[in-house]
Design an enzyme around this catalytic site. Structure first.
Site, PDB file in Angstrom:
ATOM      1  N   CYS A 260      29.613   3.277  27.051  1.00  0.00           N
ATOM      2  CA  CYS A 260      29.796   2.150  26.063  1.00  0.00           C
ATOM      3  C   CYS A 260      29.844   0.974  26.991  1.00  0.00           C
ATOM      4  O   CYS A 260      28.917   0.434  27.488  1.00  0.00           O
ATOM      5  CB  CYS A 260      31.248   2.576  25.339  1.00  0.00           C
ATOM      6  N   HIS A 346      29.650   7.664  22.317  1.00  0.00           N
ATOM      7  CA  HIS A 346      31.071   8.147  22.687  1.00  0.00           C
ATOM      8  C   HIS A 346      30.995   9.757  22.852  1.00  0.00           C
ATOM      9  O   HIS A 346      31.131  10.403  21.868  1.00  0.00           O
ATOM     10  CB  HIS A 346      32.166   7.906  22.079  1.00  0.00           C
ATOM     11  N   GLU A 348      32.813  11.852  24.238  1.00  0.00           N
ATOM     12  CA  GLU A 348      34.075  12.456  23.962  1.00  0.00           C
ATOM     13  C   GLU A 348      34.567  12.568  22.687  1.00  0.00           C
ATOM     14  O   GLU A 348      35.656  12.983  22.230  1.00  0.00           O
ATOM     15  CB  GLU A 348      35.198  11.598  24.826  1.00  0.00           C
TER      16      GLU A 348
END
Length: 368
Positions: A260, A346, A348
């Protein structure tokens, strides 16, 4: 549990920078709150969204009609506090019906004194933002008066050019993971989500987390095997020292992974400029194509800035690895002459799908 936080709903208002007004009812003891207004299309994951440091300085509009209905589980927070500036939603649920919730969203918001507004026509509000772009807004108690709220809004700084990583980064160096358990990774915290650290620890990494303003010598002093540059809020352009730090680490031939804001910083270190998007990408169902494998993945995204596509494709040292399929913006890059790569989304999750968690495996494998 508090019995007074939502005892009586007073009239409240959302005022946008362009003068548009939406009415609703106050969540809690609403006075007023300022920020850039944005929206997230996720059907679940409001707790992770509210605690994500990348949302610092933003008023969040949730497109899901019901917020609070499954309460709060503290293990799912992405930081130690709520990060958004304010909440705008349609229906706010006072009661939660989740077996493993620790508390209601009501109590969670009360603890961090988050201000918000419910009973808003969020569909109309989101359509307005999509058409006219992201902009500053104020949510406030209607008793304060429209004119006073507009005056406060006019003095609020715009997100473009705003440096916010310093507001959410750790203030001191700390360590995570077992000694000699695996690769030693220096994490540059620009507003790092907890779930990112969990994914790295799950892969037996030793983590040393540094503040956003860490020096090159401080990082090299621990003799890291690799560098991770985290997500975070605000405009990447003011982070000139961070960009120079990443450039210096690349010159040391350090393996590097950015997510990001970390992706944008890596691009800037390579001479690629960044720009503010019309309304950004925020949700848990964004399609991205991996150009290396040819496979597509559903991703979690949260960003209002992106890297310049033309400059990226013209850079002979950079290979585009991922594209956002909705608008063809750059979603991932890797260096041809260095062990470094980054993605704009993202992997994760937290919230969101797990299609892209392989990137953490790729990072650890690259380090090894």
């Amino acid at each position: 549990m508090s019995t007074t936080f939502f005892k009586e709903k007073s009239k409240a208002v959302v005022i946008l920078e362009d003068g548009t007004v939406f009415f609703g009812k106050a969540i809690g003891n609403l006075n007023y709150s300022l920020g850039e207004i944005c929206f997230n299309t996720g059907m679940t994951g409001y707790q992770e969204i509210f605690t994500d440091p990348s949302y610092f300085g933003q008023i969040m509009v949730t497109t899901n009609a019901h917020i609070g209905n499954y309460g709060i589980n503290l293990d799912e927070s992405e930081s130690d506090s709520i990060q958004i500036s304010g909440l705008v939603c349609k229906n706010f649920s006072l009661n939660n019906s989740r077996v493993n919730s620790n508390s209601s969203l009501q109590t969670f918001l009360e603890q961090d004194k988050l201000q918000g507004i419910s009973d808003v026509d969020t569909r109309a509000l989101v359509r307005h933002i999509r058409k006219h772009g992201a902009m500053n807004a104020i949510i406030g108690n209607l008793e304060l008066g429209i004119d006073l709220l507009k005056e406060k809004l006019s003095n609020h700084p715009k997100m473009k050019g705003l440096e916010l990583a310093s507001k959410v980064s750790t203030s001191s160096i700390y360590h995570l993971g077992e000694s000699n358990s695996g690769p030693k990774i220096a994490v540059l915290d620009l507003g790092c989500k907890t779930n990112i650290l969990k994914h790295l620890l799950k892969r037996n990494s030793q983590l040393t987390v540094f503040p956003y303003n860490a020096s090159l010598d401080e990082i090299l002093n621990i003799q890291p095997d690799a560098i991770f540059v985290s997500n975070g809020p605000g405009d990447p352009q003011p982070l000139k020292d961070v960009t120079q730090l990443v450039k210096s680490l690349l010159d040391k031939d350090m393996p590097l992974f950015g997510i990001c804001l970390g992706h944008q910083i890596l691009a800037q270190a390579l001479g690629i400029s960044t720009y503010k998007m019309h309304n950004g990408h925020r949700g848990i169902n964004h399609p991205v194509k991996n150009l290396i494998t040819g496979k597509s993945e559903i991703t979690s995204q949260n960003h209002g800035f992106a890297i310049d596509k033309e400059q990226t494709e013209a850079n002979q040292d950079v290979e585009v690895t991922h594209l956002h399929l909705n608008d063809q913006t750059i979603a991932g890059i890797r260096l041809k002459n260095r062990k470094a790569f980054s993605v704009q989304y993202h992997p994760e999750a937290g919230p969101g799908p797990n299609d892209a968690t392989y990137l953490f495996d790729d990072f650890i494998q690259m380090v090894k």
